[in-house]
Design a protein around this motif. Structure first.
Motif, PDB file in Angstrom:
ATOM      1  N   LEU A 165      49.811  52.886  10.833  1.00 42.70           N
ATOM      2  CA  LEU A 165      49.751  53.549  11.876  1.00 42.70           C
ATOM      3  C   LEU A 165      50.568  52.969  13.030  1.00 42.70           C
ATOM      4  O   LEU A 165      51.569  53.641  13.429  1.00 42.70           O
TER       5      LEU A 165
ATOM      6  N   LYS B 252      43.841  51.345  10.024  1.00 44.97           N
ATOM      7  CA  LYS B 252      44.134  52.650  10.731  1.00 44.97           C
ATOM      8  C   LYS B 252      45.602  52.886   9.841  1.00 44.97           C
ATOM      9  O   LYS B 252      46.597  52.369  10.286  1.00 44.97           O
ATOM     10  N   TRP B 253      45.544  54.059   9.023  1.00 42.36           N
ATOM     11  CA  TRP B 253      46.769  54.373   8.319  1.00 42.36           C
ATOM     12  C   TRP B 253      47.051  55.892   8.445  1.00 42.36           C
ATOM     13  O   TRP B 253      46.059  56.712   8.899  1.00 42.36           O
ATOM     14  N   ILE B 254      48.065  56.008   8.211  1.00 45.70           N
ATOM     15  CA  ILE B 254      48.683  57.569   7.978  1.00 45.70           C
ATOM     16  C   ILE B 254      48.731  57.837   6.384  1.00 45.70           C
ATOM     17  O   ILE B 254      49.506  57.179   5.815  1.00 45.70           O
TER      18      ILE B 254
ATOM     19  N   TYR C   7      47.012  62.738  20.327  1.00 46.85           N
ATOM     20  CA  TYR C   7      48.447  62.714  19.763  1.00 46.85           C
ATOM     21  C   TYR C   7      48.467  63.964  18.820  1.00 46.85           C
ATOM     22  O   TYR C   7      47.626  64.507  18.285  1.00 46.85           O
TER      23      TYR C   7
ATOM     24  N   LEU D  20      50.358  64.670  15.023  1.00 42.55           N
ATOM     25  CA  LEU D  20      51.093  64.113  13.819  1.00 42.55           C
ATOM     26  C   LEU D  20      51.868  65.439  13.319  1.00 42.55           C
ATOM     27  O   LEU D  20      51.138  66.335  12.973  1.00 42.55           O
TER      28      LEU D  20
ATOM     29  N   ASN E 107      47.279  63.031   6.945  1.00 39.65           N
ATOM     30  CA  ASN E 107      46.114  62.852   7.711  1.00 39.65           C
ATOM     31  C   ASN E 107      46.246  61.436   8.314  1.00 39.65           C
ATOM     32  O   ASN E 107      47.192  60.664   8.030  1.00 39.65           O
ATOM     33  N   PHE E 108      45.243  61.103   9.108  1.00 45.10           N
ATOM     34  CA  PHE E 108      44.874  60.055   9.835  1.00 45.10           C
ATOM     35  C   PHE E 108      43.984  59.481   8.998  1.00 45.10           C
ATOM     36  O   PHE E 108      42.616  60.219   8.700  1.00 45.10           O
ATOM     37  N   SER E 109      43.933  58.222   8.445  1.00 45.34           N
ATOM     38  CA  SER E 109      42.775  57.492   7.868  1.00 45.34           C
ATOM     39  C   SER E 109      42.267  56.501   8.849  1.00 45.34           C
ATOM     40  O   SER E 109      42.967  55.613   9.129  1.00 45.34           O
ATOM     41  N   VAL E 110      41.037  56.797   9.225  1.00 46.89           N
ATOM     42  CA  VAL E 110      40.540  55.685  10.180  1.00 46.89           C
ATOM     43  C   VAL E 110      39.178  54.959   9.727  1.00 46.89           C
ATOM     44  O   VAL E 110      38.571  54.172  10.763  1.00 46.89           O
TER      45      VAL E 110
ATOM     46  N   SER F  53      45.266  64.235  16.312  1.00 46.00           N
ATOM     47  CA  SER F  53      44.686  62.876  15.958  1.00 46.00           C
ATOM     48  C   SER F  53      43.258  62.996  16.205  1.00 46.00           C
ATOM     49  O   SER F  53      42.746  63.818  17.202  1.00 46.00           O
TER      50      SER F  53
ATOM     51  N   LEU G  51      54.498  60.993  15.040  1.00 43.19           N
ATOM     52  CA  LEU G  51      53.644  60.918  15.946  1.00 43.19           C
ATOM     53  C   LEU G  51      53.959  61.223  17.301  1.00 43.19           C
ATOM     54  O   LEU G  51      54.716  60.387  18.019  1.00 43.19           O
TER      55      LEU G  51
END
Length: 330
Positions: free
Chosen positions: A284, A268-270, A224, A226, A261-264, A219, A236
């Motif tokens: 997330l 806050k998305w996966i 963390y 993923l 991906n982490f979208s931040v 992350s 996660l």
């Protein structure tokens, strides 16, 4: 489903100036297709935004890396030199270098500004499947079908360490935010954490059953991990505790090594591609699917998220061969 992509209603102003719009947590992304990039002649294997956000690099089974403008999606250059298909590409943190991983058993370091090959990294005994720079960008980590993880010196192209990492092909390798740790995943069902300096295995994450692990990454805060497994599941993990915190499902992934991906940049998305030709986006925290992006005509193998803007790039297999750029307000 159409309502899912609709933007929330504009906030209504109240007397004290506090907006009465939906609370931030209730907002969903509204990604819509902005551009479709054509040019690759075979499957697109990887898409990555440069760290400065200006460029997108894509790799393909067609043996090329292509560089596109993140602003207007125009092709900047095509980089050639590998003898076989390319499975992964990654940017250095100053956005000046690229590294590619190929079925020709080599990695190549490229100068972005000229498209010239600076170094060819030889040593793996089989297809090189995944690669990444450390944050300092003086090291590259690679994973291969030869079941090893290698650490390379960017400056001279020499292999510094070979880690006998797994008992099956290595599907992903990634440094944490300060470069002190490497995580690797494999078809052997394991995720392993390595000390970069010593090459020692610090931890092995294992689930109750061990389906092949097809992707892994740290992350952004480095706390963390993923991990994707070929039983249609993303998890996660808190790796210091060796505990699974969240599980994301609903997509299809039982065959291919699909990037997640982490979208931040907004919510806050996966974000992850899927074998039903869609891009899935989860909240997330709540683990709910907040959007599915339709448009590709084959498996979506790779996705990348822009470092500062709400932009997703996605790339697809042989029957599609395109990269799509999606933009959201949230």
């Amino acid at each position: 489903m159409a309502s899912e992509a609709a933007p929330p209603p504009p906030p209504t102003s109240t007397t004290n100036g506090i907006s009465a719009g939906p609370p931030k947590a209730a907002q969903k992304p509204n990604y819509t297709l902005k551009y479709t990039l054509t040019g690759h002649t075979k499957a697109v294997s990887s898409v990555k935004f440069s760290v400065d956000g200006n460029w997108i690099a894509s790799s393909s089974a067609d043996k090329t890396v292509k560089i596109w403008s993140a602003e207007d999606a125009k092709i900047e250059r095509t980089i050639t030199g590998h003898k076989m298909g390319i499975s992964d590409v990654a940017w250095s943190h100053d956005s000046k270098l690229l590294v590619s991983a190929s079925d020709d058993k080599t990695l190549k370091i490229w100068d972005f500004s000229t498209g010239k090959c600076l170094k060819t990294l030889k040593g793996h005994g089989n297809y090189v499947f995944c690669c990444n720079f450390n944050p300092q960008s003086n090291l590259i980590v690679s994973g291969s079908f030869d079941e090893s993880v290698r650490i390379w010196d960017v400056r001279n192209g020499k292999c510094l360490k070979t880690l006998p990492a797994h008992s099956d092909p290595v599907s992903a390798v990634n440094f944490n935010r300060d470069g002190s740790l490497i995580v690797s995943s494999s078809y052997d069902g394991l995720c392993r954490i390595w000390d970069t300096a010593s090459g020692q295995c610090l931890k092995t994450l294992i689930d109750d059953d061990n389906p092949p692990v097809s992707f892994v990454k740290f992350s952004p805060n480095g706390k963390y991990i993923l991990a994707a497994t070929l039983d249609n599941t993303l998890k996660l993990w808190d790796y210091s505790k060796g505990k699974c915190l969240k599980t994301y499902t609903g997509h299809k992934n039982s065959k291919y090594c699909i990037f997640a991906n982490f979208s931040v940049t907004g919510g806050k998305w996966i974000v992850c591609g899927s074998e039903d030709n869609m891009v899935y986006i989860w909240n997330l925290q709540t683990k709910e699917i907040v959007q599915k992006l339709e448009g590709h005509t084959d498996v979506v193998l790779c996705t990348g998220c822009h470092p500062t803007k709400n932009i997703i790039a996605s790339g697809s297999l042989e029957n599609d061969k395109t990269i799509k750029i999606w933009i959201s307000d949230y």
